[in-house]
Motif scaffolding. Structure first.
Motif, PDB file in Angstrom:
ATOM      1  N   ARG A 139      35.285  17.211  -9.998  1.00 29.04           N
ATOM      2  CA  ARG A 139      36.746  17.236 -10.650  1.00 29.04           C
ATOM      3  C   ARG A 139      36.816  17.332 -12.108  1.00 29.04           C
ATOM      4  NH1 ARG A 139      39.638  11.783  -9.327  1.00 29.04           N
ATOM      5  NH2 ARG A 139      37.758  10.872 -10.674  1.00 29.04           N
ATOM      6  N   ILE A 140      35.841  16.669 -12.783  1.00 30.69           N
ATOM      7  CA  ILE A 140      35.687  17.181 -14.248  1.00 30.69           C
ATOM      8  C   ILE A 140      35.581  18.609 -14.716  1.00 30.69           C
ATOM      9  CG2 ILE A 140      33.528  16.211 -14.548  1.00 30.69           C
ATOM     10  CD1 ILE A 140      34.563  14.767 -17.249  1.00 30.69           C
ATOM     11  N   PHE A 141      34.374  19.028 -13.830  1.00 29.29           N
ATOM     12  CA  PHE A 141      34.268  20.511 -14.070  1.00 29.29           C
ATOM     13  C   PHE A 141      35.069  21.591 -14.120  1.00 29.29           C
ATOM     14  CE2 PHE A 141      32.267  24.582 -12.629  1.00 29.29           C
ATOM     15  CZ  PHE A 141      31.661  24.906 -13.830  1.00 29.29           C
ATOM     16  N   LEU A 142      35.905  21.068 -12.849  1.00 29.04           N
ATOM     17  CA  LEU A 142      37.157  22.111 -12.564  1.00 29.04           C
ATOM     18  C   LEU A 142      38.144  21.947 -13.555  1.00 29.04           C
ATOM     19  CD1 LEU A 142      37.029  22.107  -8.592  1.00 29.04           C
ATOM     20  CD2 LEU A 142      36.600  24.037  -9.910  1.00 29.04           C
ATOM     21  N   MET A 143      38.485  20.714 -13.957  1.00 27.81           N
ATOM     22  CA  MET A 143      39.567  20.533 -14.791  1.00 27.81           C
ATOM     23  C   MET A 143      39.202  21.253 -16.166  1.00 27.81           C
ATOM     24  SD  MET A 143      40.486  16.578 -14.100  1.00 27.81           S
ATOM     25  CE  MET A 143      41.743  16.403 -15.301  1.00 27.81           C
ATOM     26  N   ARG A 144      37.944  21.096 -16.516  1.00 26.20           N
ATOM     27  CA  ARG A 144      37.354  21.845 -17.578  1.00 26.20           C
ATOM     28  C   ARG A 144      37.508  23.297 -17.698  1.00 26.20           C
ATOM     29  NH1 ARG A 144      37.510  22.971 -22.677  1.00 26.20           N
ATOM     30  NH2 ARG A 144      35.645  23.219 -23.829  1.00 26.20           N
ATOM     31  N   GLU A 145      36.740  23.862 -16.543  1.00 24.94           N
ATOM     32  CA  GLU A 145      36.587  25.272 -16.511  1.00 24.94           C
ATOM     33  C   GLU A 145      37.343  26.155 -15.811  1.00 24.94           C
ATOM     34  OE1 GLU A 145      34.471  25.737 -18.956  1.00 24.94           O
ATOM     35  OE2 GLU A 145      32.333  25.396 -18.753  1.00 24.94           O
ATOM     36  N   TRP A 146      38.040  25.364 -14.901  1.00 29.04           N
ATOM     37  CA  TRP A 146      39.082  26.091 -14.181  1.00 29.04           C
ATOM     38  C   TRP A 146      40.451  25.927 -14.713  1.00 29.04           C
ATOM     39  CZ3 TRP A 146      42.279  25.008  -9.511  1.00 29.04           C
ATOM     40  CH2 TRP A 146      42.670  26.088  -8.878  1.00 29.04           C
ATOM     41  N   LEU A 147      40.760  24.826 -14.777  1.00 30.46           N
ATOM     42  CA  LEU A 147      42.221  24.538 -15.263  1.00 30.46           C
ATOM     43  C   LEU A 147      42.410  24.642 -16.765  1.00 30.46           C
ATOM     44  CD1 LEU A 147      43.129  21.485 -12.928  1.00 30.46           C
ATOM     45  CD2 LEU A 147      43.796  23.778 -12.674  1.00 30.46           C
ATOM     46  N   GLU A 148      41.109  24.580 -17.589  1.00 30.41           N
ATOM     47  CA  GLU A 148      40.983  24.904 -18.942  1.00 30.41           C
ATOM     48  C   GLU A 148      41.626  23.609 -19.654  1.00 30.41           C
ATOM     49  OE1 GLU A 148      41.461  28.858 -20.279  1.00 30.41           O
ATOM     50  OE2 GLU A 148      41.096  29.515 -18.177  1.00 30.41           O
ATOM     51  N   TYR A 149      41.282  22.396 -19.281  1.00 32.41           N
ATOM     52  CA  TYR A 149      41.975  21.430 -19.915  1.00 32.41           C
ATOM     53  C   TYR A 149      40.999  21.225 -21.444  1.00 32.41           C
ATOM     54  CZ  TYR A 149      44.239  18.505 -16.793  1.00 32.41           C
ATOM     55  OH  TYR A 149      45.326  17.619 -15.840  1.00 32.41           O
ATOM     56  N   ASP A 150      41.591  20.913 -22.561  1.00 32.57           N
ATOM     57  CA  ASP A 150      40.877  20.551 -23.771  1.00 32.57           C
ATOM     58  C   ASP A 150      39.929  19.366 -23.541  1.00 32.57           C
ATOM     59  OD1 ASP A 150      40.923  20.670 -26.865  1.00 32.57           O
ATOM     60  OD2 ASP A 150      41.534  18.580 -26.144  1.00 32.57           O
ATOM     61  N   THR A 151      38.762  19.351 -24.108  1.00 33.67           N
ATOM     62  CA  THR A 151      37.855  18.128 -23.928  1.00 33.67           C
ATOM     63  C   THR A 151      38.467  17.028 -24.035  1.00 33.67           C
ATOM     64  OG1 THR A 151      36.164  19.846 -24.515  1.00 33.67           O
ATOM     65  CG2 THR A 151      35.330  17.646 -23.767  1.00 33.67           C
ATOM     66  N   ALA A 152      39.011  16.768 -25.332  1.00 26.43           N
ATOM     67  CA  ALA A 152      39.562  15.423 -25.837  1.00 26.43           C
ATOM     68  C   ALA A 152      40.613  14.925 -24.907  1.00 26.43           C
ATOM     69  CB  ALA A 152      40.172  15.516 -27.207  1.00 26.43           C
ATOM     70  N   GLN A 153      41.380  15.978 -24.359  1.00 24.79           N
ATOM     71  CA  GLN A 153      42.505  15.583 -23.604  1.00 24.79           C
ATOM     72  C   GLN A 153      42.132  15.132 -22.082  1.00 24.79           C
ATOM     73  OE1 GLN A 153      45.120  19.073 -22.464  1.00 24.79           O
ATOM     74  NE2 GLN A 153      46.411  17.877 -21.426  1.00 24.79           N
ATOM     75  N   LEU A 154      41.140  15.911 -21.847  1.00 22.34           N
ATOM     76  CA  LEU A 154      40.280  15.612 -20.454  1.00 22.34           C
ATOM     77  C   LEU A 154      39.661  14.308 -20.264  1.00 22.34           C
ATOM     78  CD1 LEU A 154      39.265  16.789 -17.813  1.00 22.34           C
ATOM     79  CD2 LEU A 154      36.965  17.561 -19.120  1.00 22.34           C
ATOM     80  N   CYS A 155      38.958  13.738 -21.541  1.00 24.22           N
ATOM     81  CA  CYS A 155      38.354  12.302 -21.538  1.00 24.22           C
ATOM     82  C   CYS A 155      39.336  11.400 -21.619  1.00 24.22           C
ATOM     83  CB  CYS A 155      37.433  12.128 -22.663  1.00 24.22           C
ATOM     84  SG  CYS A 155      36.381  13.725 -22.932  1.00 24.22           S
ATOM     85  N   LYS A 156      40.357  11.889 -22.369  1.00 25.23           N
ATOM     86  CA  LYS A 156      41.499  10.685 -22.094  1.00 25.23           C
ATOM     87  C   LYS A 156      42.249  10.516 -21.211  1.00 25.23           C
ATOM     88  CE  LYS A 156      45.595   9.929 -24.974  1.00 25.23           C
ATOM     89  NZ  LYS A 156      46.776  10.956 -25.318  1.00 25.23           N
ATOM     90  N   GLU A 157      42.607  11.676 -20.246  1.00 22.89           N
ATOM     91  CA  GLU A 157      43.430  11.587 -19.129  1.00 22.89           C
ATOM     92  C   GLU A 157      42.385  10.907 -17.803  1.00 22.89           C
ATOM     93  OE1 GLU A 157      45.738  14.300 -17.329  1.00 22.89           O
ATOM     94  OE2 GLU A 157      46.614  14.863 -19.318  1.00 22.89           O
TER      95      GLU A 157
END
Lengths: 191, 47
Positions: A139-157
């Motif tokens: 989930r986290i990998f796809l959010m970062r590398e496929w959906l291209e979330y910004d890291t700070a936003q990703l950790c927060k969400e």
């Protein structure tokens, strides 16, 4: 008119792929079905906005990604116990390092990157390896590398610390490259 | 290596990583593979 026919044909043909991608990220059949239906509806509604110079597939996948982000946001509001269980599960793995931090296995080259990216079989291997990751890592990998979330936003969400975020991404990447190397190497295509 | 893909490293961290990668061929290869995975993931499904 012709464009509408083309869109319908493209959407029909893409449905299995869209479902596969949605399942990969969401790991839930009902949610995957929902986002794919929403995607197809949105594509039909926004057909005029499609510009012929971009590829139709790319455009549809772009819509899918937005719908998945919306779905994830809905889910994340109900912060899950599941996430806590999952984070326990991934603590045990050592990512193929020994105590001194040296790798245990030699790392093989995958061959020419451009060539790999042009091969459908490579993407199938990649998908199956993402699918084999523990759910929390996928989930986290796809959010970062496929959906291209910004890291700070990703950790927060995801409601996790930056350190934990980096560790999880690192683990996902290490496992993925180990899996891709193993599966792709076995085909004897790339040396 | 992985962290560099997610946040900007400080000057000291960058230097240390670069030095390490010049002496560790395996690490350089791992780094290239991680970067390549990023490239590949962005094209997932787009055929």
């Amino acid at each position: 008119m012709e464009a509408a026919l083309e869109l319908n044909a493209t959407l029909g043909g893409m449905r299995p792929l869209l479902l596969k991608l949605a399942r990969l990220q969401l790991r839930n059949e009902a949610w995957a079905e929902d986002v794919v239906s929403e995607t197809m509806l949105a594509a039909i509604e926004q057909a005029q906005r499609f510009e012929a110079r971009s590829k139709m597939r790319t455009w549809v996948i772009g819509i899918l990604k937005h719908k998945i982000v919306d779905q994830l946001r809905r889910q994340m509001r109900e912060v899950s116990i599941e996430a806590q269980i999952e984070s326990g599960e991934i603590e045990e793995f050592d990512e193929l390092f020994n105590d001194e931090g040296r790798r245990l296995e030699p790392v093989q080259s995958w061959g020419d990157p451009e060539e790999l990216l042009s091969r459908q079989e490579f993407f199938e291997v990649l998908q199956s390896c993402v699918d084999a990751l523990p759910p929390a890592l996928a989930r986290i990998f796809l959010m970062r590398e496929w959906l291209e979330y910004d890291t700070a936003q990703l950790c927060k969400e995801l409601n996790i610390t930056a350190t934990n975020c980096h560790v999880m991404l690192f683990r996902a990447r290490m496992r993925l490259r180990e899996c891709v190397g193993r599966k792709w190497g076995r085909r004897g295509v790339a040396s | 290596m992985s962290e560099r893909m997610d946040r900007e490293l400080g000057p000291g961290e960058r230097l240390r990583l670069r030095l390490h990668l010049t002496v560790c061929a395996t690490c350089s290869r791992i780094e290239r593979q991680m970067q390549f995975l990023r490239q590949a993931m962005r094209r997932l499904g787009e055929g």
